[in-house]
Design a protein around this motif. Structure first.
Motif, mmCIF file in Angstrom:
data_model
loop_
_atom_site.group_PDB
_atom_site.id
_atom_site.type_symbol
_atom_site.label_atom_id
_atom_site.label_comp_id
_atom_site.label_asym_id
_atom_site.label_seq_id
_atom_site.Cartn_x
_atom_site.Cartn_y
_atom_site.Cartn_z
ATOM 1 N N PHE A 238 -27.161 13.114 32.191
ATOM 2 C CA PHE A 238 -25.902 13.226 31.416
ATOM 3 C C PHE A 238 -26.234 11.887 30.132
ATOM 4 C CE2 PHE A 238 -21.641 10.603 30.441
ATOM 5 C CZ PHE A 238 -20.806 11.798 30.076
ATOM 6 N N ALA A 239 -27.476 10.720 30.247
ATOM 7 C CA ALA A 239 -26.986 9.945 29.574
ATOM 8 C C ALA A 239 -27.603 10.281 28.664
ATOM 9 C CB ALA A 239 -28.290 8.916 30.631
ATOM 10 N N ARG A 240 -28.893 11.424 28.888
ATOM 11 C CA ARG A 240 -29.255 11.963 27.453
ATOM 12 C C ARG A 240 -28.792 13.114 26.735
ATOM 13 N NH1 ARG A 240 -34.428 14.774 30.568
ATOM 14 N NH2 ARG A 240 -34.621 15.234 28.948
ATOM 15 N N LEU A 241 -27.992 13.598 27.687
ATOM 16 C CA LEU A 241 -26.765 14.103 26.741
ATOM 17 C C LEU A 241 -26.303 13.658 25.910
ATOM 18 C CD1 LEU A 241 -25.189 17.239 26.306
ATOM 19 C CD2 LEU A 241 -23.763 16.153 28.411
ATOM 20 N N LYS A 242 -25.332 12.809 26.386
ATOM 21 C CA LYS A 242 -24.257 11.540 25.715
ATOM 22 C C LYS A 242 -25.650 11.411 24.388
ATOM 23 C CE LYS A 242 -22.206 7.897 27.001
ATOM 24 N NZ LYS A 242 -22.020 6.697 27.864
ATOM 25 N N ALA A 243 -26.552 10.528 24.551
ATOM 26 C CA ALA A 243 -26.820 10.442 23.427
ATOM 27 C C ALA A 243 -27.365 11.946 22.308
ATOM 28 C CB ALA A 243 -28.805 9.893 23.805
ATOM 29 N N ALA A 244 -27.886 12.695 23.196
ATOM 30 C CA ALA A 244 -28.406 14.166 22.322
ATOM 31 C C ALA A 244 -26.701 14.709 21.083
ATOM 32 C CB ALA A 244 -28.727 15.076 22.982
ATOM 33 N N LEU A 245 -25.884 13.962 22.052
ATOM 34 C CA LEU A 245 -23.972 14.879 21.012
ATOM 35 C C LEU A 245 -23.496 13.238 20.148
ATOM 36 C CD1 LEU A 245 -23.219 17.024 23.536
ATOM 37 C CD2 LEU A 245 -23.796 17.638 21.336
ATOM 38 N N ALA A 246 -24.493 12.196 20.752
ATOM 39 C CA ALA A 246 -23.799 10.752 19.586
ATOM 40 C C ALA A 246 -23.824 11.140 18.429
ATOM 41 C CB ALA A 246 -24.980 9.684 20.701
ATOM 42 N N GLY A 247 -22.408 10.800 18.031
ATOM 43 C CA GLY A 247 -22.569 11.340 16.470
ATOM 44 C C GLY A 247 -21.344 12.130 15.550
ATOM 45 N N ASP A 248 -21.258 12.900 16.924
ATOM 46 C CA ASP A 248 -20.958 14.393 17.116
ATOM 47 C C ASP A 248 -19.844 14.237 17.099
ATOM 48 O OD1 ASP A 248 -19.489 16.930 16.378
ATOM 49 O OD2 ASP A 248 -21.675 18.205 16.939
ATOM 50 N N SER A 249 -18.090 14.029 16.256
ATOM 51 C CA SER A 249 -16.843 14.184 17.035
ATOM 52 C C SER A 249 -16.116 14.805 17.213
ATOM 53 C CB SER A 249 -16.622 13.157 15.434
ATOM 54 O OG SER A 249 -16.209 14.062 14.284
ATOM 55 N N ARG A 250 -16.628 15.970 17.395
ATOM 56 C CA ARG A 250 -16.187 16.938 18.160
ATOM 57 C C ARG A 250 -17.210 17.776 19.052
ATOM 58 N NH1 ARG A 250 -19.504 21.448 14.856
ATOM 59 N NH2 ARG A 250 -21.076 20.485 15.245
ATOM 60 N N ALA A 251 -17.467 16.758 19.803
ATOM 61 C CA ALA A 251 -18.092 17.329 21.167
ATOM 62 C C ALA A 251 -18.050 15.701 22.012
ATOM 63 C CB ALA A 251 -20.194 17.254 20.370
ATOM 64 N N ARG A 252 -17.385 16.489 23.150
ATOM 65 C CA ARG A 252 -17.244 15.688 24.438
ATOM 66 C C ARG A 252 -17.908 15.638 25.625
ATOM 67 N NH1 ARG A 252 -11.703 15.907 27.182
ATOM 68 N NH2 ARG A 252 -12.230 14.305 28.810
ATOM 69 N N PRO A 253 -19.152 15.105 25.626
ATOM 70 C CA PRO A 253 -20.004 14.841 26.844
ATOM 71 C C PRO A 253 -19.218 14.798 28.017
ATOM 72 C CG PRO A 253 -20.917 13.277 25.606
ATOM 73 C CD PRO A 253 -19.666 13.533 24.840
ATOM 74 N N VAL A 254 -19.153 15.188 29.467
ATOM 75 C CA VAL A 254 -18.268 14.071 30.645
ATOM 76 C C VAL A 254 -19.246 14.280 31.800
ATOM 77 C CG1 VAL A 254 -15.786 15.245 31.480
ATOM 78 C CG2 VAL A 254 -16.539 15.773 29.440
ATOM 79 N N GLU A 255 -19.184 13.246 32.337
ATOM 80 C CA GLU A 255 -20.133 12.938 33.557
ATOM 81 C C GLU A 255 -18.836 13.969 34.878
ATOM 82 O OE1 GLU A 255 -21.553 9.404 34.736
ATOM 83 O OE2 GLU A 255 -23.043 10.285 34.840
ATOM 84 N N LEU A 256 -19.474 15.174 35.134
ATOM 85 C CA LEU A 256 -18.497 15.891 36.264
ATOM 86 C C LEU A 256 -18.819 16.922 36.330
ATOM 87 C CD1 LEU A 256 -15.258 15.833 36.654
ATOM 88 C CD2 LEU A 256 -15.121 17.658 35.136
ATOM 89 N N ASP A 257 -18.697 17.709 38.076
ATOM 90 C CA ASP A 257 -18.239 18.632 38.006
ATOM 91 C C ASP A 257 -18.494 19.780 37.399
ATOM 92 O OD1 ASP A 257 -19.868 20.550 40.988
ATOM 93 O OD2 ASP A 257 -17.210 20.304 40.708
ATOM 94 N N GLY A 258 -19.837 20.874 37.644
ATOM 95 C CA GLY A 258 -18.883 21.409 36.015
ATOM 96 C C GLY A 258 -17.684 23.043 36.494
ATOM 97 N N TYR A 259 -17.865 22.839 38.237
ATOM 98 C CA TYR A 259 -17.035 23.461 38.675
ATOM 99 C C TYR A 259 -15.614 23.212 38.463
ATOM 100 C CZ TYR A 259 -20.311 26.481 40.601
ATOM 101 O OH TYR A 259 -21.303 27.395 40.228
ATOM 102 N N LEU A 260 -14.946 21.682 38.632
ATOM 103 C CA LEU A 260 -13.921 20.784 38.096
ATOM 104 C C LEU A 260 -14.023 21.002 36.802
ATOM 105 C CD1 LEU A 260 -14.227 17.830 40.140
ATOM 106 C CD2 LEU A 260 -13.282 19.883 40.679
ATOM 107 N N GLY A 261 -14.501 20.824 35.908
ATOM 108 C CA GLY A 261 -14.857 20.962 34.391
ATOM 109 C C GLY A 261 -13.879 22.465 33.952
ATOM 110 N N LEU A 262 -14.739 23.730 34.626
ATOM 111 C CA LEU A 262 -13.984 25.119 34.261
ATOM 112 C C LEU A 262 -12.837 24.983 34.612
ATOM 113 C CD1 LEU A 262 -15.366 28.071 34.179
ATOM 114 C CD2 LEU A 262 -15.167 27.987 36.143
ATOM 115 N N LYS A 263 -12.275 24.562 35.649
ATOM 116 C CA LYS A 263 -10.716 24.148 36.334
ATOM 117 C C LYS A 263 -9.824 22.840 35.343
ATOM 118 C CE LYS A 263 -10.410 24.803 41.069
ATOM 119 N NZ LYS A 263 -10.568 24.052 41.896
#
Ligand SMILES: C[S@@+](CC[C@H](N)C(=O)[O-])C[C@H]1O[C@@H](n2cnc3c(N)ncnc32)[C@H](O)[C@@H]1O
Length: 288
Positions: free
Chosen positions: A128-153
């Motif tokens: 997740f820390a790497r993902l946040k860095a990889a998407l940093a500066g992209d205002s369209r993108a929202r990284p979330v530290e969350l279980d993917g199945y909860l995210g799906l719901k």
């Protein structure tokens, strides 16, 4: 939670998943209306192909490495397939440079337009820390530290009502199939017009067939555009051998993806196949 995608980034299974992801997003982007990309198991976003983990398996060399080989791309792939695969190759060989491979959220971000949005769930703290860095500066993108199945719901249906969900779990335990059998039909019921793309390892072809058929039956009442199965096999199955077959199930695939897959998959099987390559492009549920 031990899985680290760094060992597998850019392998044959990533190639199939990411080529199809690119094609699906390009087809969706034919309409100007905003769309949302939801990545339930997003990974780290960028992978170091010269790093210790990738070096250990060298899986990428038999995957994206083969496609990035200029000679193969130019001469060995049939022109229609080559033109369809080209946008993927341009993204993966692009600004990151040769020794780095973009994961699904970065690949999607490369294609999304200013009006589009991206939500990326990742549960592993390091990834997740790497993902946040990889998407940093992209205002369209929202990284979330969350279980993917909860995210799906939580994130379906999105406000845009158009878009694609990639479900790409690590399959560390067999319970994953049972979770998917519950979670995917429930999500399709909530968002019947969404495009859902599920990645699968195929170790037992009969079990994979039963699983795909079950998902088709469970989603069919809600998904008007049917369900498509795409398989790529790069070596004959052998006990205890590394994964050699992968599948994607697309519920409500964008219009035109079936025909594109029919052109692309035979060529991927031929170029990436070791000794023998095989593919499958079939409707599990016909579009209505
Ligand atoms: C196959 S990798 C994802 C690769 C990525 N989708 C891509 O194509 O580049 C699976 C990821 O899911 C993460 N993960 C495992 N369990 C999870 C969960 N319950 N929710 C969200 N992420 C999870 C792992 O840490 C790993 O980074």
């Amino acid at each position: 939670m031990n899985y680290a995608h760094d060992f597998h980034a850019g392998n044959f299974a990533d190639v199939l998943k990411h080529v199809v992801l690119v094609r699906a997003l390009l087809l969706l982007a034919r309409k100007d209306a905003p769309l949302r990309f939801i990545d339930t198991h997003a990974g780290a976003g960028v992978y170091d192909l010269a790093g210790e983990r990738a070096e250990k398996t060298q899986e990428w060399r038999a995957g994206v490495g083969k496609l990035l080989d200029g000679a193969l791309t130019r001469d060995a792939m049939e022109p229609v397939a080559r033109a369809l695969v080209k946008p993927y190759l341009e993204i993966v060989a692009g600004p990151l440079g040769e020794a780095r491979y973009p994961g699904s959220p970065r690949i999607a971000a490369a294609l999304l337009r200013p009006q589009d949005r991206l939500v990326a769930c990742e549960l592993h703290p390091d990834a997740f820390a790497r993902l946040k860095a990889a998407l940093a500066g992209d205002s369209r993108a929202r990284p979330v530290e969350l279980d993917g199945y909860l995210g799906l719901k939580a994130f379906t249906p999105p406000p845009e009502r158009r878009g694609l969900v990639l479900i790409d779990p690590p399959f560390e335990d067999r319970e994953e199939f049972a979770r998917l059998s519950r979670a995917l039909p429930a999500a399709v019921r909530k968002w019947p017009t969404g495009v859902f793309m599920l990645w699968l390892p195929v170790k037992d072809p009969r079990a994979a067939q039963d699983f795909a058929r079950g998902l088709g039956e469970a989603t069919a009442p809600h998904a008007g555009r049917g369900a498509l199965r795409l398989d790529l096999e790069v070596a004959p199955p052998a006990p205890d051998a590394p994964l050699a077959r992968t599948a994607l199930i697309l519920v409500n695939p964008p219009f035109g993806l079936f025909e594109e897959a029919q052109a692309i998959l035979p060529e991927l099987a031929r170029v990436l196949g070791r000794g023998r390559g095989a593919h499958l492009v079939e409707w599990i549920v016909q579009p209505r």
